[in-house]
Design an enzyme around this catalytic site. Structure first.
Site, mmCIF file in Angstrom:
data_model
loop_
_atom_site.group_PDB
_atom_site.id
_atom_site.type_symbol
_atom_site.label_atom_id
_atom_site.label_comp_id
_atom_site.label_asym_id
_atom_site.label_seq_id
_atom_site.Cartn_x
_atom_site.Cartn_y
_atom_site.Cartn_z
ATOM 1 N N ASP A 18 0.852 -1.186 0.000
ATOM 2 C CA ASP A 18 0.000 0.000 0.000
ATOM 3 C C ASP A 18 0.897 1.248 0.000
ATOM 4 O O ASP A 18 2.120 1.153 0.168
ATOM 5 C CB ASP A 18 -0.895 -0.043 1.240
ATOM 6 N N ASP A 20 -0.382 5.103 1.117
ATOM 7 C CA ASP A 20 -0.697 6.033 2.198
ATOM 8 C C ASP A 20 -0.653 5.338 3.559
ATOM 9 O O ASP A 20 -1.263 4.277 3.748
ATOM 10 C CB ASP A 20 -2.083 6.646 1.994
#
Length: 257
Positions: A18, A20
């Site tokens: 991922d 953020d």
């Protein structure tokens, strides 16, 4: 940022990361809005998520319109993105794993290409990333930042513009069509949408949820409730990139710098 097994030799090990709150310490979307718009304007834009039931991508389109209305164009936006700190130690983690010829790294994120590519370039991480799966974005001739969905899907739990389980499934299928298969898959993330690809993992795979965030809380509830089918992969929590690198070395059995 895309490469193939034939020109990298990678492939036995796949990391799905991922962006953020995983690579980037902050949420790239809200960071840019808060950096360039007034607090009142930002709060009204973000509140529409609840008041209007807007999907997150629509919220961000409205935010980008507000940036355009304020004459905030490419330079200001990219400069704001480049100010976002990375999670402590995560650049070293990516560099260390990315140097392994048999490890492939992909990013799966609900951010966008402009934000992710700017931050990867800033920290010289582009050479270690094999592919970025995220929402396409670009600046039009007037300097307006335009945002588009990554894909459509039928998942009932993910945002309408992106499902990371679909990303992982299609990526695995493409590898199999090319005559290969991953020996081990690692999913590294923090948020609720990082849970969806975990459903595809086997007992041989590993989930690395960041401590204190939604993914690990979801996994903990799942293990206690018994209402849903539990994930099969091992779960190894982490706090920062240094912690993650130490755990990854042990789990993957690798000697990394």
């Amino acid at each position: 940022m895309q490469s193939t097994e034939s020109d990298t030799g990678r492939g036995r090990c796949l990391l799905v990361i991922d962006f953020d709150h995983t690579i980037s310490e902050k949420n790239t979307d809200s960071w840019v809005l808060r950096s360039l718009l007034s607090e009142d304007t930002v709060e009204k834009i973000l509140a529409s998520r609840q008041t209007e039931k807007f999907p997150w991508q629509q919220v961000m389109r409205n935010g980008f319109q507000a940036l355009y209305n304020k004459n905030c164009f490419k330079d200001q936006i990219v400069n704001a993105i480049e100010e976002i700190p990375l999670v402590n130690g995560f650049a070293k983690f990516i560099e260390s794993v990315g140097k392994q010829s048999h490890c492939e790294i992909i990013i799966a994120s609900d951010s966008n290409t402009v934000f992710i590519e700017a931050l990867l370039r800033k920290h010289k991480l582009v050479p270690y990333i094999d592919h970025v799966f995220t929402n396409p974005a670009n600046f039009d001739n007037q300097g307006h930042l335009r945002l588009f969905p990554h894909h459509s899907h039928s998942c009932k739990t993910c945002e309408p513009n992106i499902c990371k389980q679909k990303i992982l499934r299609q990526h695995m299928e493409e590898r199999e069509r090319n005559g290969g298969k991953y020996d081990q898959i690692f999913v590294i993330g923090d948020g609720g949408n990082d849970f969806c690809p975990c459903k595809l993992l086997t007992e041989n795979d590993v989930i690395f949820p960041r401590k204190g965030y939604r993914l690990i809380k979801k996994l903990e509830r799942l293990s206690k409730s018994g209402d849903e089918e539990p994930v099969l992969a091992s779960i190894v929590p982490w706090e920062d990139g240094e912690d993650l690198l130490a755990s990854f070395k042990q789990v993957a059995g690798l000697r990394l710098e």
